[in-house]
Design a protein around this motif. Structure first.
Motif, PDB file in Angstrom:
ATOM      1  N   GLN A   1       0.827  -1.219   0.000  1.00  0.00           N
ATOM      2  CA  GLN A   1       0.000   0.000   0.000  1.00  0.00           C
ATOM      3  C   GLN A   1       0.849   1.251   0.000  1.00  0.00           C
ATOM      4  O   GLN A   1       0.442   2.291  -0.510  1.00  0.00           O
ATOM      5  N   ASP A   2       2.051   1.161   0.608  1.00  0.00           N
ATOM      6  CA  ASP A   2       2.930   2.341   0.602  1.00  0.00           C
ATOM      7  C   ASP A   2       3.476   2.635  -0.781  1.00  0.00           C
ATOM      8  O   ASP A   2       3.948   3.747  -1.040  1.00  0.00           O
ATOM      9  N   LEU A   3       3.476   1.656  -1.674  1.00  0.00           N
ATOM     10  CA  LEU A   3       4.021   1.870  -3.021  1.00  0.00           C
ATOM     11  C   LEU A   3       3.040   2.613  -3.937  1.00  0.00           C
ATOM     12  O   LEU A   3       3.431   3.042  -5.017  1.00  0.00           O
ATOM     13  N   TYR A   4       1.750   2.764  -3.581  1.00  0.00           N
ATOM     14  CA  TYR A   4       0.732   3.387  -4.425  1.00  0.00           C
ATOM     15  C   TYR A   4       0.013   4.460  -3.626  1.00  0.00           C
ATOM     16  O   TYR A   4      -0.167   4.346  -2.399  1.00  0.00           O
ATOM     17  N   ASP A   5      -0.384   5.535  -4.299  1.00  0.00           N
ATOM     18  CA  ASP A   5      -1.124   6.595  -3.634  1.00  0.00           C
ATOM     19  C   ASP A   5      -2.605   6.244  -3.601  1.00  0.00           C
ATOM     20  O   ASP A   5      -3.008   5.141  -3.983  1.00  0.00           O
ATOM     21  N   GLU A   6      -3.416   7.200  -3.172  1.00  0.00           N
ATOM     22  CA  GLU A   6      -4.836   6.944  -3.011  1.00  0.00           C
ATOM     23  C   GLU A   6      -5.572   6.812  -4.351  1.00  0.00           C
ATOM     24  O   GLU A   6      -6.695   6.305  -4.388  1.00  0.00           O
ATOM     25  N   PHE A   7      -4.931   7.272  -5.413  1.00  0.00           N
ATOM     26  CA  PHE A   7      -5.538   7.154  -6.743  1.00  0.00           C
ATOM     27  C   PHE A   7      -5.049   5.943  -7.513  1.00  0.00           C
ATOM     28  O   PHE A   7      -5.408   5.764  -8.667  1.00  0.00           O
ATOM     29  N   GLY A   8      -4.170   5.149  -6.906  1.00  0.00           N
ATOM     30  CA  GLY A   8      -3.652   3.951  -7.558  1.00  0.00           C
ATOM     31  C   GLY A   8      -2.418   4.176  -8.381  1.00  0.00           C
ATOM     32  O   GLY A   8      -2.002   3.276  -9.115  1.00  0.00           O
TER      33      GLY A   8
END
Length: 521
Positions: free
Chosen positions: A14-21
Protein backbone atom coordinates in the motif's frame (compact mmCIF):
# COMPACT_ATOMS: atom_id res chain seq x y z
CA UNK A 1 2.98 -17.49 6.07
CA UNK A 2 2.18 -16.09 9.46
CA UNK A 3 -0.53 -13.42 9.88
CA UNK A 4 1.96 -10.77 10.98
CA UNK A 5 4.13 -11.29 7.89
CA UNK A 6 1.11 -11.12 5.63
CA UNK A 7 -0.08 -7.92 7.23
CA UNK A 8 3.32 -6.30 6.87
CA UNK A 9 3.55 -7.33 3.21
CA UNK A 10 0.18 -5.75 2.41
CA UNK A 11 1.17 -2.58 4.25
CA UNK A 12 4.37 -2.37 2.22
CA UNK A 13 2.41 -2.75 -1.01
CA UNK A 14 0.00 0.00 0.00
CA UNK A 15 2.93 2.34 0.60
CA UNK A 16 4.02 1.87 -3.02
CA UNK A 17 0.73 3.39 -4.42
CA UNK A 18 -1.12 6.60 -3.63
CA UNK A 19 -4.84 6.94 -3.01
CA UNK A 20 -5.54 7.15 -6.74
CA UNK A 21 -3.65 3.95 -7.56
CA UNK A 22 -0.57 5.62 -9.04
CA UNK A 23 2.84 4.01 -8.41
CA UNK A 24 4.99 6.16 -6.07
CA UNK A 25 7.59 3.63 -5.02
CA UNK A 26 11.28 3.50 -6.01
CA UNK A 27 12.33 3.37 -9.63
CA UNK A 28 12.29 -0.03 -11.21
CA UNK A 29 15.05 -1.52 -13.30
CA UNK A 30 13.81 -1.35 -16.92
CA UNK A 31 16.33 -3.87 -18.21
CA UNK A 32 15.15 -6.51 -15.82
CA UNK A 33 11.52 -5.88 -16.80
CA UNK A 34 12.33 -6.23 -20.48
CA UNK A 35 14.21 -9.45 -19.91
CA UNK A 36 11.39 -10.88 -17.87
CA UNK A 37 8.77 -9.90 -20.46
CA UNK A 38 10.81 -11.45 -23.30
CA UNK A 39 11.21 -14.60 -21.33
CA UNK A 40 7.52 -14.81 -20.59
CA UNK A 41 6.59 -14.24 -24.26
CA UNK A 42 8.88 -17.02 -25.40
CA UNK A 43 7.43 -19.45 -22.87
CA UNK A 44 9.71 -22.37 -22.17
CA UNK A 45 12.27 -21.30 -24.76
CA UNK A 46 15.62 -20.26 -23.31
CA UNK A 47 16.13 -16.50 -23.07
CA UNK A 48 19.84 -16.52 -23.76
CA UNK A 49 22.13 -18.40 -26.08
CA UNK A 50 24.35 -19.13 -23.11
CA UNK A 51 21.75 -21.51 -21.73
CA UNK A 52 22.73 -23.99 -24.40
CA UNK A 53 25.80 -25.85 -23.24
CA UNK A 54 28.81 -26.47 -25.37
CA UNK A 55 28.30 -30.21 -25.00
CA UNK A 56 24.85 -29.94 -26.52
CA UNK A 57 26.20 -27.94 -29.40
CA UNK A 58 28.96 -30.46 -29.98
CA UNK A 59 26.44 -33.29 -29.95
CA UNK A 60 24.39 -31.48 -32.59
CA UNK A 61 27.30 -31.42 -34.92
CA UNK A 62 29.16 -28.35 -34.00
CA UNK A 63 28.36 -24.80 -33.29
CA UNK A 64 28.49 -21.49 -35.01
CA UNK A 65 30.23 -18.47 -33.75
CA UNK A 66 27.14 -16.24 -33.98
CA UNK A 67 25.06 -18.54 -31.80
CA UNK A 68 22.40 -19.47 -34.41
CA UNK A 69 20.71 -22.82 -34.25
CA UNK A 70 21.34 -25.30 -37.01
CA UNK A 71 19.12 -28.10 -38.18
CA UNK A 72 20.06 -31.47 -39.53
CA UNK A 73 18.78 -32.34 -42.99
CA UNK A 74 18.43 -35.80 -44.38
CA UNK A 75 20.39 -34.98 -47.43
CA UNK A 76 21.20 -32.48 -50.08
CA UNK A 77 22.54 -32.13 -53.57
CA UNK A 78 25.65 -30.34 -52.44
CA UNK A 79 26.85 -33.41 -50.57
CA UNK A 80 27.49 -31.46 -47.39
CA UNK A 81 26.76 -32.43 -43.88
CA UNK A 82 23.10 -31.52 -44.26
CA UNK A 83 22.95 -28.54 -41.95
CA UNK A 84 20.81 -25.39 -42.58
CA UNK A 85 19.78 -22.25 -40.80
CA UNK A 86 16.30 -22.17 -39.10
CA UNK A 87 13.86 -19.39 -39.93
CA UNK A 88 12.88 -16.88 -37.26
CA UNK A 89 9.99 -18.09 -35.16
CA UNK A 90 8.78 -14.70 -33.79
CA UNK A 91 9.35 -12.58 -36.92
CA UNK A 92 7.64 -9.14 -36.87
CA UNK A 93 5.17 -8.43 -39.71
CA UNK A 94 4.34 -4.77 -40.40
CA UNK A 95 0.75 -3.61 -40.76
CA UNK A 96 1.12 -2.62 -44.39
CA UNK A 97 2.52 -6.07 -45.20
CA UNK A 98 -0.42 -7.97 -43.77
CA UNK A 99 -2.78 -9.63 -46.23
CA UNK A 100 -6.40 -9.42 -45.09
CA UNK A 101 -8.14 -10.34 -48.37
CA UNK A 102 -7.12 -12.56 -51.25
CA UNK A 103 -5.72 -10.91 -54.31
CA UNK A 104 -7.59 -10.58 -57.59
CA UNK A 105 -5.36 -13.22 -59.16
CA UNK A 106 -6.27 -15.68 -56.42
CA UNK A 107 -9.98 -14.93 -56.83
CA UNK A 108 -10.30 -14.83 -60.62
CA UNK A 109 -7.35 -17.00 -61.55
CA UNK A 110 -4.42 -16.44 -63.82
CA UNK A 111 -4.83 -14.81 -67.20
CA UNK A 112 -7.62 -12.48 -66.06
CA UNK A 113 -6.84 -8.79 -66.33
CA UNK A 114 -8.26 -6.76 -63.45
CA UNK A 115 -8.31 -3.00 -63.00
CA UNK A 116 -9.03 -1.03 -59.82
CA UNK A 117 -10.31 2.53 -60.24
CA UNK A 118 -10.73 4.75 -57.22
CA UNK A 119 -13.59 7.28 -57.14
CA UNK A 120 -11.23 10.16 -56.42
CA UNK A 121 -9.34 9.42 -59.63
CA UNK A 122 -12.40 10.31 -61.77
CA UNK A 123 -12.89 13.79 -63.21
CA UNK A 124 -15.45 16.02 -61.58
CA UNK A 125 -17.16 16.65 -64.91
CA UNK A 126 -17.61 12.93 -65.60
CA UNK A 127 -20.72 11.48 -63.88
CA UNK A 128 -20.58 8.12 -62.20
CA UNK A 129 -23.80 7.06 -64.00
CA UNK A 130 -24.13 8.74 -67.36
CA UNK A 131 -27.66 9.96 -68.20
CA UNK A 132 -29.49 8.80 -71.28
CA UNK A 133 -28.77 11.21 -74.09
CA UNK A 134 -31.78 12.26 -76.17
CA UNK A 135 -31.37 14.38 -79.23
CA UNK A 136 -35.08 15.18 -79.51
CA UNK A 137 -36.01 18.17 -77.36
CA UNK A 138 -39.11 19.46 -79.16
CA UNK A 139 -41.99 17.46 -80.61
CA UNK A 140 -43.21 20.25 -82.91
CA UNK A 141 -42.98 19.43 -86.59
CA UNK A 142 -42.72 21.72 -89.56
CA UNK A 143 -45.29 20.98 -92.24
CA UNK A 144 -43.05 22.43 -94.94
CA UNK A 145 -40.26 20.04 -94.00
CA UNK A 146 -42.71 17.12 -94.02
CA UNK A 147 -43.95 18.06 -97.46
CA UNK A 148 -40.38 18.12 -98.74
CA UNK A 149 -39.57 14.81 -97.06
CA UNK A 150 -42.74 12.84 -97.79
CA UNK A 151 -44.20 14.70 -100.73
CA UNK A 152 -47.19 16.95 -101.16
CA UNK A 153 -49.71 14.27 -100.22
CA UNK A 154 -48.41 14.39 -96.62
CA UNK A 155 -47.90 10.66 -96.24
CA UNK A 156 -46.47 9.89 -92.80
CA UNK A 157 -43.63 7.39 -92.37
CA UNK A 158 -46.11 4.82 -91.02
CA UNK A 159 -47.83 4.67 -94.40
CA UNK A 160 -51.09 6.27 -93.23
CA UNK A 161 -52.42 9.50 -94.55
CA UNK A 162 -53.29 12.37 -92.25
CA UNK A 163 -56.89 11.77 -91.25
CA UNK A 164 -57.26 15.02 -89.28
CA UNK A 165 -59.25 17.49 -91.33
CA UNK A 166 -60.04 20.99 -90.12
CA UNK A 167 -63.57 22.31 -90.20
CA UNK A 168 -62.28 25.59 -91.63
CA UNK A 169 -59.40 26.21 -94.00
CA UNK A 170 -56.10 27.73 -92.98
CA UNK A 171 -56.73 30.66 -95.30
CA UNK A 172 -59.96 31.52 -93.52
CA UNK A 173 -58.27 31.27 -90.13
CA UNK A 174 -55.43 33.49 -91.35
CA UNK A 175 -57.94 36.10 -92.52
CA UNK A 176 -59.46 36.23 -89.05
CA UNK A 177 -56.06 36.63 -87.43
CA UNK A 178 -54.81 39.22 -89.94
CA UNK A 179 -57.79 41.50 -89.39
CA UNK A 180 -56.73 45.04 -88.49
CA UNK A 181 -59.27 45.22 -85.68
CA UNK A 182 -59.66 42.81 -82.77
CA UNK A 183 -63.30 42.06 -83.50
CA UNK A 184 -62.55 38.68 -85.02
CA UNK A 185 -59.70 37.53 -82.81
CA UNK A 186 -59.28 36.96 -79.10
CA UNK A 187 -56.39 35.92 -76.89
CA UNK A 188 -57.13 33.93 -73.75
CA UNK A 189 -54.68 32.73 -71.08
CA UNK A 190 -55.62 29.38 -69.58
CA UNK A 191 -54.19 29.41 -66.05
CA UNK A 192 -54.65 27.30 -62.95
CA UNK A 193 -52.98 25.16 -60.35
CA UNK A 194 -50.95 22.04 -61.13
CA UNK A 195 -52.90 19.07 -62.56
CA UNK A 196 -56.24 20.83 -62.91
CA UNK A 197 -56.66 19.66 -66.52
CA UNK A 198 -55.70 22.75 -68.53
CA UNK A 199 -53.82 20.89 -71.27
CA UNK A 200 -56.65 18.35 -71.56
CA UNK A 201 -59.12 21.21 -71.99
CA UNK A 202 -57.07 22.52 -74.90
CA UNK A 203 -57.16 19.03 -76.45
CA UNK A 204 -60.93 19.04 -76.03
CA UNK A 205 -61.23 22.38 -77.85
CA UNK A 206 -58.91 21.20 -80.61
CA UNK A 207 -61.15 18.18 -81.09
CA UNK A 208 -64.09 20.50 -81.77
CA UNK A 209 -62.22 22.08 -84.70
CA UNK A 210 -61.53 18.76 -86.45
CA UNK A 211 -63.69 16.45 -88.53
CA UNK A 212 -63.68 13.03 -86.84
CA UNK A 213 -62.35 10.31 -89.11
CA UNK A 214 -64.22 7.49 -87.35
CA UNK A 215 -67.60 6.97 -85.75
CA UNK A 216 -66.07 5.89 -82.49
CA UNK A 217 -63.46 7.62 -80.43
CA UNK A 218 -62.79 10.88 -82.28
CA UNK A 219 -59.51 12.22 -83.59
CA UNK A 220 -57.57 11.45 -80.40
CA UNK A 221 -58.68 7.82 -80.16
CA UNK A 222 -59.65 5.89 -77.03
CA UNK A 223 -56.63 7.12 -75.07
CA UNK A 224 -58.26 10.55 -74.77
CA UNK A 225 -60.62 9.04 -72.17
CA UNK A 226 -57.72 7.90 -69.98
CA UNK A 227 -55.85 9.81 -67.29
CA UNK A 228 -52.51 11.41 -68.10
CA UNK A 229 -50.45 9.07 -65.88
CA UNK A 230 -52.02 6.13 -67.75
CA UNK A 231 -51.02 7.49 -71.15
CA UNK A 232 -54.25 9.34 -71.87
CA UNK A 233 -54.64 12.36 -74.07
CA UNK A 234 -52.29 13.60 -76.77
CA UNK A 235 -51.38 16.73 -74.71
CA UNK A 236 -50.88 18.76 -77.86
CA UNK A 237 -49.51 21.88 -76.18
CA UNK A 238 -46.81 19.92 -74.32
CA UNK A 239 -44.34 20.31 -77.18
CA UNK A 240 -41.17 19.49 -75.23
CA UNK A 241 -40.00 15.94 -74.75
CA UNK A 242 -39.42 16.61 -71.05
CA UNK A 243 -43.03 17.78 -70.71
CA UNK A 244 -44.32 14.55 -72.19
CA UNK A 245 -42.05 12.48 -69.95
CA UNK A 246 -42.88 14.38 -66.74
CA UNK A 247 -46.58 14.78 -67.65
CA UNK A 248 -46.67 18.47 -66.76
CA UNK A 249 -46.29 21.73 -68.65
CA UNK A 250 -43.02 23.64 -68.28
CA UNK A 251 -43.33 26.38 -70.92
CA UNK A 252 -46.36 28.38 -72.03
CA UNK A 253 -47.59 27.27 -75.43
CA UNK A 254 -50.06 29.26 -77.60
CA UNK A 255 -52.33 27.68 -80.16
CA UNK A 256 -54.83 29.40 -82.45
CA UNK A 257 -58.18 27.79 -83.25
CA UNK A 258 -61.37 28.83 -85.03
CA UNK A 259 -64.23 28.52 -82.53
CA UNK A 260 -67.79 29.93 -82.52
CA UNK A 261 -69.52 31.67 -79.65
CA UNK A 262 -73.02 30.90 -78.35
CA UNK A 263 -74.57 32.98 -81.13
CA UNK A 264 -72.64 31.21 -83.88
CA UNK A 265 -70.15 34.00 -84.64
CA UNK A 266 -66.70 32.64 -85.44
CA UNK A 267 -63.55 33.98 -83.80
CA UNK A 268 -59.86 33.20 -84.08
CA UNK A 269 -59.18 32.22 -80.47
CA UNK A 270 -55.57 32.01 -79.34
CA UNK A 271 -55.35 29.85 -76.24
CA UNK A 272 -52.17 30.12 -74.15
CA UNK A 273 -51.70 26.98 -72.09
CA UNK A 274 -49.74 28.07 -69.00
CA UNK A 275 -47.84 25.81 -66.59
CA UNK A 276 -49.55 25.04 -63.30
CA UNK A 277 -46.51 24.54 -61.09
CA UNK A 278 -45.72 27.44 -58.76
CA UNK A 279 -42.05 27.38 -59.82
CA UNK A 280 -43.12 28.36 -63.35
CA UNK A 281 -45.35 31.24 -62.22
CA UNK A 282 -43.35 33.66 -64.39
CA UNK A 283 -44.65 31.88 -67.51
CA UNK A 284 -48.23 32.57 -66.41
CA UNK A 285 -47.43 36.20 -65.58
CA UNK A 286 -45.95 36.78 -69.05
CA UNK A 287 -48.98 35.17 -70.69
CA UNK A 288 -51.43 37.30 -68.70
CA UNK A 289 -49.64 40.46 -69.82
CA UNK A 290 -50.37 39.77 -73.49
CA UNK A 291 -53.82 38.14 -73.19
CA UNK A 292 -57.22 39.79 -73.58
CA UNK A 293 -58.76 37.69 -70.82
CA UNK A 294 -58.09 34.88 -68.38
CA UNK A 295 -59.76 31.53 -67.83
CA UNK A 296 -59.05 30.23 -64.32
CA UNK A 297 -59.26 26.43 -64.07
CA UNK A 298 -60.11 25.02 -60.63
CA UNK A 299 -60.41 21.38 -59.58
CA UNK A 300 -63.95 20.59 -58.44
CA UNK A 301 -62.64 18.50 -55.52
CA UNK A 302 -59.56 20.44 -54.40
CA UNK A 303 -60.91 23.97 -54.89
CA UNK A 304 -58.62 26.99 -54.44
CA UNK A 305 -54.94 26.11 -54.04
CA UNK A 306 -51.78 28.13 -53.39
CA UNK A 307 -51.01 28.87 -57.03
CA UNK A 308 -54.66 29.71 -57.65
CA UNK A 309 -54.43 32.61 -55.21
CA UNK A 310 -51.22 33.84 -56.83
CA UNK A 311 -52.87 33.79 -60.25
CA UNK A 312 -55.98 35.59 -59.02
CA UNK A 313 -53.83 38.41 -57.61
CA UNK A 314 -52.05 38.74 -60.95
CA UNK A 315 -55.33 38.72 -62.92
CA UNK A 316 -56.80 41.43 -60.69
CA UNK A 317 -53.65 43.55 -60.98
CA UNK A 318 -53.83 43.31 -64.78
CA UNK A 319 -57.57 44.06 -64.79
CA UNK A 320 -58.41 41.19 -67.13
CA UNK A 321 -61.91 39.77 -67.63
CA UNK A 322 -62.20 36.53 -65.68
CA UNK A 323 -63.98 33.27 -66.48
CA UNK A 324 -64.07 30.45 -63.95
CA UNK A 325 -63.78 26.89 -65.26
CA UNK A 326 -64.62 24.16 -62.73
CA UNK A 327 -62.95 21.10 -64.18
CA UNK A 328 -63.03 17.43 -63.18
CA UNK A 329 -66.65 17.47 -62.03
CA UNK A 330 -66.70 13.74 -62.81
CA UNK A 331 -64.62 13.17 -59.67
CA UNK A 332 -67.57 14.25 -57.55
CA UNK A 333 -69.63 11.45 -59.11
CA UNK A 334 -67.14 8.62 -59.58
CA UNK A 335 -64.66 9.21 -56.74
CA UNK A 336 -66.55 10.98 -53.95
CA UNK A 337 -69.89 9.44 -55.03
CA UNK A 338 -71.85 12.48 -53.87
CA UNK A 339 -75.62 12.58 -54.43
CA UNK A 340 -76.86 15.30 -56.81
CA UNK A 341 -77.95 17.66 -54.01
CA UNK A 342 -74.57 17.45 -52.28
CA UNK A 343 -72.80 17.93 -55.59
CA UNK A 344 -74.70 21.18 -56.11
CA UNK A 345 -73.62 22.47 -52.69
CA UNK A 346 -70.00 21.43 -53.36
CA UNK A 347 -69.91 23.33 -56.66
CA UNK A 348 -71.53 26.35 -55.03
CA UNK A 349 -68.93 26.28 -52.25
CA UNK A 350 -66.10 26.39 -54.81
CA UNK A 351 -67.70 29.36 -56.60
CA UNK A 352 -68.34 31.21 -53.33
CA UNK A 353 -64.74 30.71 -52.18
CA UNK A 354 -63.43 32.19 -55.45
CA UNK A 355 -65.84 35.12 -55.20
CA UNK A 356 -64.81 35.82 -51.61
CA UNK A 357 -61.12 35.91 -52.52
CA UNK A 358 -61.67 38.07 -55.61
CA UNK A 359 -63.88 40.51 -53.69
CA UNK A 360 -61.28 40.83 -50.94
CA UNK A 361 -58.37 41.41 -53.31
CA UNK A 362 -60.20 43.80 -55.65
CA UNK A 363 -62.18 45.70 -52.99
CA UNK A 364 -65.42 44.77 -54.74
CA UNK A 365 -64.41 46.11 -58.18
CA UNK A 366 -64.71 42.78 -60.01
CA UNK A 367 -68.09 41.40 -61.10
CA UNK A 368 -69.44 38.42 -59.26
CA UNK A 369 -68.83 34.98 -60.71
CA UNK A 370 -72.04 33.02 -61.11
CA UNK A 371 -73.27 30.37 -63.57
CA UNK A 372 -76.44 32.34 -64.30
CA UNK A 373 -74.27 35.24 -65.50
CA UNK A 374 -72.44 33.07 -68.02
CA UNK A 375 -68.93 33.46 -66.52
CA UNK A 376 -68.75 29.99 -64.90
CA UNK A 377 -68.21 26.82 -66.94
CA UNK A 378 -68.48 23.22 -65.76
CA UNK A 379 -66.19 20.77 -67.51
CA UNK A 380 -64.68 17.32 -67.49
CA UNK A 381 -61.81 17.26 -69.95
CA UNK A 382 -61.29 13.52 -69.55
CA UNK A 383 -64.92 12.72 -70.40
CA UNK A 384 -65.12 15.25 -73.20
CA UNK A 385 -67.63 17.91 -72.15
CA UNK A 386 -67.66 21.54 -71.06
CA UNK A 387 -70.87 23.52 -70.75
CA UNK A 388 -72.39 26.67 -69.39
CA UNK A 389 -75.97 26.95 -68.23
CA UNK A 390 -77.00 28.64 -71.48
CA UNK A 391 -75.46 25.90 -73.63
CA UNK A 392 -77.14 23.25 -71.49
CA UNK A 393 -80.48 25.05 -71.71
CA UNK A 394 -80.42 24.74 -75.49
CA UNK A 395 -80.71 20.93 -75.05
CA UNK A 396 -84.28 21.42 -73.83
CA UNK A 397 -85.50 23.59 -76.72
CA UNK A 398 -87.53 20.81 -78.33
CA UNK A 399 -88.21 18.79 -75.18
CA UNK A 400 -90.08 21.21 -72.91
CA UNK A 401 -93.37 22.81 -73.87
CA UNK A 402 -94.58 25.40 -71.38
CA UNK A 403 -98.09 26.32 -72.49
CA UNK A 404 -98.27 29.43 -70.33
CA UNK A 405 -98.73 32.75 -72.05
CA UNK A 406 -99.72 35.44 -69.56
CA UNK A 407 -98.77 34.03 -66.16
CA UNK A 408 -95.81 35.32 -64.17
CA UNK A 409 -93.46 33.46 -61.90
CA UNK A 410 -91.02 34.61 -59.23
CA UNK A 411 -88.47 35.51 -61.89
CA UNK A 412 -90.71 37.60 -64.13
CA UNK A 413 -93.18 37.19 -66.96
CA UNK A 414 -92.89 34.74 -69.85
CA UNK A 415 -94.96 36.98 -72.12
CA UNK A 416 -93.71 37.59 -75.66
CA UNK A 417 -90.44 35.71 -75.13
CA UNK A 418 -90.84 32.90 -77.64
CA UNK A 419 -88.05 30.38 -78.01
CA UNK A 420 -87.99 27.51 -75.52
CA UNK A 421 -91.30 25.72 -75.91
CA UNK A 422 -93.60 28.64 -76.50
CA UNK A 423 -92.74 31.14 -73.79
CA UNK A 424 -89.10 30.85 -72.62
CA UNK A 425 -85.78 31.47 -74.40
CA UNK A 426 -82.60 29.52 -73.60
CA UNK A 427 -81.08 32.70 -72.11
CA UNK A 428 -84.03 33.17 -69.76
CA UNK A 429 -84.11 29.48 -68.90
CA UNK A 430 -80.36 29.55 -68.06
CA UNK A 431 -80.96 32.24 -65.42
CA UNK A 432 -83.44 29.87 -63.76
CA UNK A 433 -81.03 26.94 -63.67
CA UNK A 434 -78.97 28.14 -60.70
CA UNK A 435 -79.68 29.05 -57.11
CA UNK A 436 -83.02 28.66 -55.34
CA UNK A 437 -85.16 28.01 -58.40
CA UNK A 438 -87.84 25.32 -58.42
CA UNK A 439 -90.22 24.31 -61.21
CA UNK A 440 -93.79 23.88 -60.09
CA UNK A 441 -95.03 20.72 -61.89
CA UNK A 442 -98.66 21.82 -61.66
CA UNK A 443 -98.54 25.45 -62.83
CA UNK A 444 -95.35 25.03 -64.91
CA UNK A 445 -93.86 28.16 -63.33
CA UNK A 446 -90.60 28.74 -61.48
CA UNK A 447 -90.66 29.61 -57.78
CA UNK A 448 -88.06 30.75 -55.27
CA UNK A 449 -89.02 28.25 -52.58
CA UNK A 450 -89.84 24.57 -52.76
CA UNK A 451 -92.78 25.07 -50.38
CA UNK A 452 -94.53 27.29 -52.94
CA UNK A 453 -94.62 24.42 -55.47
CA UNK A 454 -97.13 21.61 -55.57
CA UNK A 455 -95.76 18.16 -54.71
CA UNK A 456 -95.07 15.68 -57.44
CA UNK A 457 -98.11 13.58 -58.35
CA UNK A 458 -96.12 10.34 -58.59
CA UNK A 459 -93.62 10.56 -55.72
CA UNK A 460 -95.50 13.08 -53.58
CA UNK A 461 -92.26 14.95 -52.85
CA UNK A 462 -91.42 18.60 -53.35
CA UNK A 463 -89.55 19.41 -56.55
CA UNK A 464 -85.78 19.73 -56.53
CA UNK A 465 -83.69 22.67 -57.63
CA UNK A 466 -83.69 23.22 -61.36
CA UNK A 467 -79.89 22.73 -61.54
CA UNK A 468 -80.27 19.34 -59.89
CA UNK A 469 -83.36 18.37 -61.88
CA UNK A 470 -82.29 19.48 -65.37
CA UNK A 471 -78.46 19.27 -65.20
CA UNK A 472 -77.12 16.93 -62.55
CA UNK A 473 -79.69 14.14 -62.60
CA UNK A 474 -79.33 13.54 -66.39
CA UNK A 475 -75.55 13.42 -65.91
CA UNK A 476 -75.89 10.90 -63.08
CA UNK A 477 -78.12 8.71 -65.21
CA UNK A 478 -75.61 8.71 -68.05
CA UNK A 479 -72.78 7.80 -65.68
CA UNK A 480 -74.87 5.00 -64.17
CA UNK A 481 -75.60 3.63 -67.64
CA UNK A 482 -71.95 3.50 -68.66
CA UNK A 483 -70.77 1.97 -65.40
CA UNK A 484 -73.40 -0.61 -64.49
CA UNK A 485 -75.64 -1.44 -67.48
CA UNK A 486 -75.22 -3.88 -70.32
CA UNK A 487 -74.19 -3.00 -73.84
CA UNK A 488 -77.73 -3.16 -75.23
CA UNK A 489 -79.19 -0.99 -72.48
CA UNK A 490 -76.48 1.62 -72.96
CA UNK A 491 -77.07 1.74 -76.72
CA UNK A 492 -80.84 2.00 -76.27
CA UNK A 493 -80.61 4.78 -73.68
CA UNK A 494 -78.16 6.88 -75.68
CA UNK A 495 -80.12 6.35 -78.86
CA UNK A 496 -83.17 7.90 -77.17
CA UNK A 497 -81.04 11.01 -76.55
CA UNK A 498 -79.93 11.14 -80.18
CA UNK A 499 -76.44 9.83 -79.39
CA UNK A 500 -75.20 6.98 -81.56
CA UNK A 501 -72.22 5.03 -80.24
CA UNK A 502 -70.10 2.65 -82.28
CA UNK A 503 -69.55 -0.98 -81.45
CA UNK A 504 -65.97 -0.31 -80.43
CA UNK A 505 -67.11 2.21 -77.85
CA UNK A 506 -69.86 0.01 -76.49
CA UNK A 507 -67.56 -2.98 -76.10
CA UNK A 508 -64.82 -0.94 -74.42
CA UNK A 509 -64.51 -0.26 -70.70
CA UNK A 510 -66.40 2.55 -68.99
CA UNK A 511 -64.26 5.63 -69.88
CA UNK A 512 -64.59 5.47 -73.72
CA UNK A 513 -68.42 5.21 -73.71
CA UNK A 514 -68.59 8.04 -71.19
CA UNK A 515 -66.44 10.29 -73.33
CA UNK A 516 -68.25 9.38 -76.53
CA UNK A 517 -71.72 9.82 -75.03
CA UNK A 518 -71.05 13.13 -73.27
CA UNK A 519 -69.10 14.56 -76.19
CA UNK A 520 -71.93 13.90 -78.66
CA UNK A 521 -74.64 14.94 -76.25
Amino acid sequence: PTPNKTTSTMADEQDLYDEFGNYIGPDLDSSSDDDSSDASSRGDAPDDASDVSEDDMSRDGGGRADGQLVLHEDGGDDGGDGMGTAAGISAIVLHEDKVHYPSAEEVYGEGVRTAVLDEDAMDLEEPIVEPVQKKTFSLMRDENEEKEAYGGDMIRPGGKESQEEDLVSDRYLASLVANETTRTRRSLALVGHLHTGKTSLVDLLIEQTKVPFSKGFGIHGPRAALESHRGGGPRTTDTLQSEQDRQLSIKSCPITMCLPDTRGKTFALTMIDCPGHANFHDESVASLRVADGAALVVDAVEGIMLHTEMLLRQIISEGLPLVLVINKVDRLVLELKLPPDDMYHKLRHVIDSVNAFVSHQSNGRYPKLSPDRGNVIFASSMHGYAFSLESFATQYVDQLDFDVEEKEDAFGSFKNHGGLGRNLTPEAFAKRLWGNAYLDPKSQTFQRRAGDCAPDQITGMSPKRTFVQFVLEPMYKMYALCVGESEKDVEKAFRSLGVLLGKEQLRASAPPPMRGGFRKY
